[in-house]
Design an enzyme around this catalytic site. Structure first.
Site, mmCIF file in Angstrom:
data_model
loop_
_atom_site.group_PDB
_atom_site.id
_atom_site.type_symbol
_atom_site.label_atom_id
_atom_site.label_comp_id
_atom_site.label_asym_id
_atom_site.label_seq_id
_atom_site.Cartn_x
_atom_site.Cartn_y
_atom_site.Cartn_z
ATOM 1 N N TYR A 93 34.345 41.003 47.593
ATOM 2 C CA TYR A 93 35.640 41.663 47.430
ATOM 3 C C TYR A 93 35.538 43.133 47.822
ATOM 4 O O TYR A 93 36.453 43.682 48.435
ATOM 5 C CB TYR A 93 36.139 41.519 45.986
ATOM 6 C CG TYR A 93 36.567 40.111 45.670
ATOM 7 C CD1 TYR A 93 37.864 39.682 45.937
ATOM 8 C CD2 TYR A 93 35.672 39.194 45.126
ATOM 9 C CE1 TYR A 93 38.256 38.388 45.659
ATOM 10 C CE2 TYR A 93 36.056 37.899 44.848
ATOM 11 C CZ TYR A 93 37.352 37.495 45.114
ATOM 12 O OH TYR A 93 37.730 36.212 44.851
ATOM 13 N N ASN A 116 47.417 34.909 49.286
ATOM 14 C CA ASN A 116 47.282 34.571 50.702
ATOM 15 C C ASN A 116 48.217 33.404 51.024
ATOM 16 O O ASN A 116 48.045 32.312 50.489
ATOM 17 C CB ASN A 116 45.825 34.194 51.001
ATOM 18 C CG ASN A 116 45.600 33.728 52.426
ATOM 19 O OD1 ASN A 116 46.492 33.735 53.261
ATOM 20 N ND2 ASN A 116 44.381 33.293 52.695
ATOM 21 N N CYS A 124 40.455 33.125 53.206
ATOM 22 C CA CYS A 124 40.130 33.745 51.923
ATOM 23 C C CYS A 124 38.984 33.023 51.219
ATOM 24 O O CYS A 124 38.348 33.589 50.327
ATOM 25 C CB CYS A 124 41.360 33.818 51.030
ATOM 26 S SG CYS A 124 42.164 32.247 50.714
ATOM 27 N N HIS A 125 38.685 31.788 51.637
ATOM 28 C CA HIS A 125 37.557 31.055 51.047
ATOM 29 C C HIS A 125 36.222 31.721 51.348
ATOM 30 O O HIS A 125 35.226 31.439 50.676
ATOM 31 C CB HIS A 125 37.550 29.590 51.514
ATOM 32 C CG HIS A 125 37.395 29.422 52.984
ATOM 33 N ND1 HIS A 125 38.471 29.493 53.850
ATOM 34 C CD2 HIS A 125 36.295 29.199 53.751
ATOM 35 C CE1 HIS A 125 38.031 29.302 55.088
ATOM 36 N NE2 HIS A 125 36.717 29.130 55.058
ATOM 37 N N GLU A 151 31.210 25.182 57.023
ATOM 38 C CA GLU A 151 30.935 26.243 57.995
ATOM 39 C C GLU A 151 29.446 26.513 58.123
ATOM 40 O O GLU A 151 28.960 26.713 59.243
ATOM 41 C CB GLU A 151 31.677 27.519 57.576
ATOM 42 C CG GLU A 151 33.185 27.393 57.723
ATOM 43 C CD GLU A 151 33.930 28.685 57.451
ATOM 44 O OE1 GLU A 151 33.291 29.768 57.336
ATOM 45 O OE2 GLU A 151 35.168 28.629 57.356
#
Length: 155
Positions: A93, A116, A124-125, A151
């Site tokens: 953050y 979001n 945002c993940h 990912e």
């Protein structure tokens, strides 16, 4: 009135909305509310779900679909900063707060993440706690973990 359509995906049902020119919202199953939408599939929604399915299948790393979202100037800076976090990477953050122009605004970044409007496409993940913990996600922490693992396997 925006158009919207509900799709089944490997992470559950999602609803995507467009304004005829750009994608405006993405809702996870626990957030879906069909009120105030024209529930019809449009070519733009088909393009969006195609790209999302390619992403969820590990075949797409970047989205190239037009987005339109409204929020405060700070929220927009945060959401734009999120799009700069590389595929397969995470940021804290504090990292996002710095990228959005105020390194002390970690809580505000958390609220912007919470608000979001187009999760997954605006990633945002990829934001995690400073200690590496998975914190908060509209689609649930299980979905967040799934997306981050997806990912990391496909870098």
């Amino acid at each position: 009135m925006d158009n919207a359509f509900i799709y089944d995906t490997v992470i559950g049902k999602i609803m995507i909305a467009d304004n005829g020119e750009a994608i405006t919202r993405l809702y996870f199953e626990n957030q879906i509310d069909e009120n105030n939408f024209n529930m019809q599939e449009t070519p733009l929604l088909k393009q969006a779900i195609s790209q999302i399915n390619e992403y969820l299948g590990g075949k797409r790393k970047k989205f190239d679909i037009k987005l339109a979202f409204s929020g405060t100037d700070f929220q927009k800076r945060v959401w734009n900063a999120l799009t700069q976090i590389p595929y397969g990477k995470t940021a804290s953050y504090k990292d996002v707060a710095k990228a959005a122009g105020n390194g002390k605004a970690c809580r505000a970044v958390g609220m912007a993440n919470h608000n979001n409007p187009i999760a997954i496409i605006i990633p945002c993940h990829r934001v995690i706690g400073s200690n590496g913990s998975l914190v908060g996600f509209g689609g649930g922490l299980g979905t967040k973990e799934f997306l981050l693992n997806l990912e990391s396997k496909n870098i």
